[in-house]
Design an enzyme around this catalytic site. Sequence first.
Site, PDB file in Angstrom:
ATOM      1  N   SER A  49      -3.754  -0.180  14.065  1.00  0.00           N
ATOM      2  CA  SER A  49      -4.575   1.007  14.329  1.00  0.00           C
ATOM      3  C   SER A  49      -4.891   1.032  15.817  1.00  0.00           C
ATOM      4  CB  SER A  49      -5.882   0.914  13.543  1.00  0.00           C
ATOM      5  OG  SER A  49      -6.780   1.921  13.968  1.00  0.00           O
TER       6      SER A  49
ATOM      7  N   ASP B 233      -3.300  -7.475  -5.350  1.00  0.00           N
ATOM      8  CA  ASP B 233      -4.174  -7.391  -4.180  1.00  0.00           C
ATOM      9  C   ASP B 233      -3.602  -8.345  -3.134  1.00  0.00           C
ATOM     10  OD1 ASP B 233      -6.218  -7.802  -2.278  1.00  0.00           O
ATOM     11  OD2 ASP B 233      -7.737  -7.241  -3.753  1.00  0.00           O
TER      12      ASP B 233
ATOM     13  N   TYR C 187     -13.101  -4.196  11.215  1.00  0.00           N
ATOM     14  CA  TYR C 187     -11.758  -3.642  10.972  1.00  0.00           C
ATOM     15  C   TYR C 187     -10.944  -3.691  12.269  1.00  0.00           C
ATOM     16  CZ  TYR C 187      -8.475   0.335  10.157  1.00  0.00           C
ATOM     17  OH  TYR C 187      -7.389   1.168  10.045  1.00  0.00           O
TER      18      TYR C 187
ATOM     19  N   ALA D 114     -11.281  -5.658  14.766  1.00  0.00           N
ATOM     20  CA  ALA D 114     -10.945  -7.060  15.067  1.00  0.00           C
ATOM     21  C   ALA D 114      -9.719  -7.485  14.252  1.00  0.00           C
ATOM     22  CB  ALA D 114     -12.141  -7.965  14.760  1.00  0.00           C
TER      23      ALA D 114
ATOM     24  N   LYS E  34      -7.370  -5.475  13.037  1.00  0.00           N
ATOM     25  CA  LYS E  34      -6.187  -4.737  13.503  1.00  0.00           C
ATOM     26  C   LYS E  34      -5.687  -5.311  14.831  1.00  0.00           C
ATOM     27  CE  LYS E  34      -5.662  -1.764  10.135  1.00  0.00           C
ATOM     28  NZ  LYS E  34      -4.475  -1.852   9.284  1.00  0.00           N
TER      29      LYS E  34
ATOM     30  N   ASN F 162       1.481  -2.234   5.434  1.00  0.00           N
ATOM     31  CA  ASN F 162       0.735  -0.976   5.579  1.00  0.00           C
ATOM     32  C   ASN F 162      -0.633  -1.012   4.896  1.00  0.00           C
ATOM     33  OD1 ASN F 162       0.452   2.154   5.710  1.00  0.00           O
ATOM     34  ND2 ASN F 162       0.325   1.636   3.536  1.00  0.00           N
TER      35      ASN F 162
ATOM     36  N   GLY G 116       0.822  -1.213   0.000  1.00  0.00           N
ATOM     37  CA  GLY G 116       0.000   0.000   0.000  1.00  0.00           C
ATOM     38  C   GLY G 116       0.854   1.260   0.000  1.00  0.00           C
TER      39      GLY G 116
HETATM   40  N1  LIG Z   1      -6.047   7.017   8.019  1.00  0.00           N
HETATM   41  C1  LIG Z   1      -6.279   6.658   9.265  1.00  0.00           C
HETATM   42  O1  LIG Z   1      -6.954   7.374  10.024  1.00  0.00           O
HETATM   43  C2  LIG Z   1      -5.700   5.384   9.813  1.00  0.00           C
HETATM   44  C3  LIG Z   1      -5.769   5.179  11.199  1.00  0.00           C
HETATM   45  C4  LIG Z   1      -5.254   4.020  11.732  1.00  0.00           C
HETATM   46  C5  LIG Z   1      -4.674   3.082  10.909  1.00  0.00           C
HETATM   47  N2  LIG Z   1      -4.617   3.295   9.562  1.00  0.00           N
HETATM   48  C6  LIG Z   1      -3.992   2.264   8.744  1.00  0.00           C
HETATM   49  O2  LIG Z   1      -2.924   2.822   8.026  1.00  0.00           O
HETATM   50  C7  LIG Z   1      -2.705   2.049   6.830  1.00  0.00           C
HETATM   51  C8  LIG Z   1      -2.657   2.991   5.627  1.00  0.00           C
HETATM   52  O3  LIG Z   1      -3.926   3.615   5.490  1.00  0.00           O
HETATM   53  P1  LIG Z   1      -4.121   5.050   4.807  1.00  0.00           P
HETATM   54  O4  LIG Z   1      -4.986   5.832   5.707  1.00  0.00           O
HETATM   55  O5  LIG Z   1      -2.817   5.588   4.358  1.00  0.00           O
HETATM   56  O6  LIG Z   1      -5.025   4.617   3.561  1.00  0.00           O
HETATM   57  P2  LIG Z   1      -4.965   5.004   2.004  1.00  0.00           P
HETATM   58  O7  LIG Z   1      -6.273   4.570   1.464  1.00  0.00           O
HETATM   59  O8  LIG Z   1      -4.535   6.422   1.820  1.00  0.00           O
HETATM   60  O9  LIG Z   1      -3.804   4.072   1.465  1.00  0.00           O
HETATM   61  C9  LIG Z   1      -3.909   2.679   1.518  1.00  0.00           C
HETATM   62  C10 LIG Z   1      -3.098   2.085   0.399  1.00  0.00           C
HETATM   63  O10 LIG Z   1      -3.226   0.650   0.489  1.00  0.00           O
HETATM   64  C11 LIG Z   1      -3.589   0.144  -0.787  1.00  0.00           C
HETATM   65  N3  LIG Z   1      -4.382  -1.067  -0.597  1.00  0.00           N
HETATM   66  C12 LIG Z   1      -5.560  -1.166   0.061  1.00  0.00           C
HETATM   67  N4  LIG Z   1      -5.999  -2.423   0.018  1.00  0.00           N
HETATM   68  C13 LIG Z   1      -5.086  -3.134  -0.693  1.00  0.00           C
HETATM   69  C14 LIG Z   1      -4.994  -4.489  -1.093  1.00  0.00           C
HETATM   70  N5  LIG Z   1      -5.963  -5.358  -0.769  1.00  0.00           N
HETATM   71  N6  LIG Z   1      -3.917  -4.897  -1.797  1.00  0.00           N
HETATM   72  C15 LIG Z   1      -2.945  -4.013  -2.143  1.00  0.00           C
HETATM   73  N7  LIG Z   1      -2.991  -2.708  -1.800  1.00  0.00           N
HETATM   74  C16 LIG Z   1      -4.054  -2.278  -1.092  1.00  0.00           C
HETATM   75  C17 LIG Z   1      -4.376   1.253  -1.455  1.00  0.00           C
HETATM   76  O11 LIG Z   1      -4.418   1.106  -2.862  1.00  0.00           O
HETATM   77  C18 LIG Z   1      -3.602   2.473  -0.992  1.00  0.00           C
HETATM   78  O12 LIG Z   1      -2.506   2.752  -1.846  1.00  0.00           O
HETATM   79  C19 LIG Z   1      -3.867   1.058   6.769  1.00  0.00           C
HETATM   80  O13 LIG Z   1      -3.439  -0.203   7.257  1.00  0.00           O
HETATM   81  C20 LIG Z   1      -4.885   1.652   7.700  1.00  0.00           C
HETATM   82  O14 LIG Z   1      -5.738   0.672   8.227  1.00  0.00           O
HETATM   83  C21 LIG Z   1      -5.107   4.422   8.993  1.00  0.00           C
END
Ligand SMILES: NC(=O)c1ccc[n+]([C@@H]2O[C@H](COP(=O)([O-])OP(=O)(O)OC[C@H]3O[C@@H](n4cnc5c(N)ncnc54)[C@H](O)[C@@H]3O)[C@@H](O)[C@H]2O)c1
Length: 257
Positions: free
Chosen positions: A143, A64, A156, A158, A160, A91, A14
């Site tokens: 998270s 994916d 989600y 669960a 994490k 990530n 990601g």
């Molecule tokens: N944004 C928040 O508030 C937040 C809070 C806590 C945790 N997180 C975690 O941080 C991480 C990054 O999230 P973000 O906010 O940057 O999201 P985002 O949507 O900006 O980026 C996520 C990236 O992961 C890729 N992705 C998603 N599912 C995929 C899959 N099945 N296979 C391959 N690539 C995939 C997407 O294409 C994207 O490039 C995630 O694990 C998310 O759960 C985010």
Amino acid sequence: MTQQLKNKVALVTGGGNGIGAAIVRRLAESGASVGIIDRDEASARAIAAELDASGVHTAVVVADISSNSAVVDGVNAIEEALGPIDILVNNAGWDSLKPFLDNDESHRDRIIDINLKGPINVTHAVLGKMVDRAGGRVVTISSDAGRVGSTGQAVYSACKAGMIALTKSTAREMARHGITLNVVAPGPTRTRMMTEALDGDDASAKHVLERMTKAIPMRRMGEPRDVAGIAVFLATDDASFITGQVISVSGGLTMHG
Ligand SMILES: NC(=O)c1ccc[n+]([C@@H]2O[C@H](COP(=O)([O-])OP(=O)(O)OC[C@H]3O[C@@H](n4cnc5c(N)ncnc54)[C@H](O)[C@@H]3O)[C@@H](O)[C@H]2O)c1
């Protein structure tokens, strides 16, 4: 920034957007070559092109992570392009906020496939190689939802929490192989995932996120760069005696003893 990760190879799932993209940039600044596995081809190729232009070695695999065979092939392709993976950053993740009882089976399965099965696939594919080479670093972006729960994010959360348990268990198994595994747990962070949640047609989602921001002692939502520093630190030699730990990056929203 010192080149603490010179000659290291990192894989970030990601890595094309949000927190992952900030980690990719910080790893590159620290001297690492960076492979990205992302299902969003345009974003992943854009950040790789940006880094290539500044002389960083990159490789992109469009896949994916919920498909185990795609992950195994992708990990092999990254190693063929860049060399043995020293650092894995799990990530990639996704959610859409809904009250638990509104999650039908296909929605629940989608969340589990991306946020639990996916990072397990990637961790499994990479750890075997790290054991053969007697060393490596795994940093998983979980998270705070997985530590303290989050309204509208039950499945989600669960997943994490599952990744925290996977990290602690594998950290115990892997310590003797010179491999550390740790978790970074962001609080609400301004990314596409967050924007999509805010733009959803469920008004309660927006309300929940506004309430969370007000509850943050530092009175702002996190930015992707807030998460990148600790993720990269956990991959450096300075963190070599830290394993099985969970570190929140949430402006003080959660403070567990
Ligand atoms: N944004 C928040 O508030 C937040 C809070 C806590 C945790 N997180 C975690 O941080 C991480 C990054 O999230 P973000 O906010 O940057 O999201 P985002 O949507 O900006 O980026 C996520 C990236 O992961 C890729 N992705 C998603 N599912 C995929 C899959 N099945 N296979 C391959 N690539 C995939 C997407 O294409 C994207 O490039 C995630 O694990 C998310 O759960 C985010």
